[in-house]
Scaffold this active site. Structure first.
Site, PDB file in Angstrom:
ATOM      1  N   GLY A 133       0.777  -1.198  -0.112  1.00  0.00           N
ATOM      2  CA  GLY A 133       0.079   0.169  -0.030  1.00  0.00           C
ATOM      3  C   GLY A 133       0.969   1.116  -0.049  1.00  0.00           C
ATOM      4  O   GLY A 133       1.929   1.300  -0.558  1.00  0.00           O
ATOM      5  N   CYS A 134       0.535   2.208   0.577  1.00  0.00           N
ATOM      6  CA  CYS A 134       1.043   3.694   0.520  1.00  0.00           C
ATOM      7  C   CYS A 134       2.359   3.339   1.343  1.00  0.00           C
ATOM      8  O   CYS A 134       2.591   2.963   2.258  1.00  0.00           O
ATOM      9  CB  CYS A 134       0.234   4.471   1.563  1.00  0.00           C
ATOM     10  SG  CYS A 134       1.139   5.909   1.960  1.00  0.00           S
TER      11      CYS A 134
END
Length: 176
Positions: free
Chosen positions: A9-10
């Site tokens: 993810g981020c």
């Protein structure tokens, strides 16, 4: 020193977790796994390049093993979400491990299998990818949580729960 490349993810969020692990000396945010040379954040965020937001972790194998890093990775993001982590949606936010050699490839597969065995009824969609060219993210993305991130509402909502998971499941691995 050894390196590991993980995409969960981020990259601001995964970087914040891995900076706190004993034996980790450096965490760099970046991109890999796509088709564009030297991509920018804007290009990667568009979802059109095929790159993942990822971190490159430099660690001391005498202090923490690659297998332990994989276990931390699997526990501190949601490996069951295909091309998404929370509100972040797209292939750039996929759950992926980019092994740097055959030993890491085997350990990555074993780590995914351990996670699946420990979570009956759930299946990790984490992929094992690569080799792939690493591109460091722009300077303002590095050490983001330690700077701008603690004033960013998105980070304030997402990162503290990840740090709590790290502390709860791996307290002995967290830097003093």
């Amino acid at each position: 020193m050894a390196q590991a490349i993980l995409a969960g993810g981020c990259f601001w969020c995964t970087e914040a977790v891995f900076r706190r692990i004993d034996g980790v000396s450096e965490v760099e945010s970046g991109y890999l796994g796509g088709s564009v040379t030297d991509p920018t954040y804007k290009q990667v965020c568009s979802g059109s390049t095929g790159h993942a937001e990822a971190i490159r972790v430099t660690f001391d194998e005498a202090v923490i093993s690659y297998a332990d890093l994989v276990d931390v990775f699997m526990a501190t993001h949601d490996p069951t979400q295909l091309n998404r982590q929370g509100g972040d949606v797209g292939t750039q936010y996929r759950s992926a491990i980019f092994p740097l050699d055959d030993g890491q490839r085997s350990e990555a597969a074993a780590g995914i299998a351990r996670w699946n065995n420990d979570h009956p009824g759930q299946t990790a969609v984490t992929t094992i990818e690569g080799p792939a060219q690493w591109y460091p993210a722009e300077d303002y993305h590095q050490e983001y949580w330690e700077g701008e991130g603690q004033r960013n509402p998105y980070c304030l909502a997402v990162i503290p729960p990840k740090l709590a998971k790290l502390q709860k499941g791996f307290a002995e691995r967290v830097k003093a």
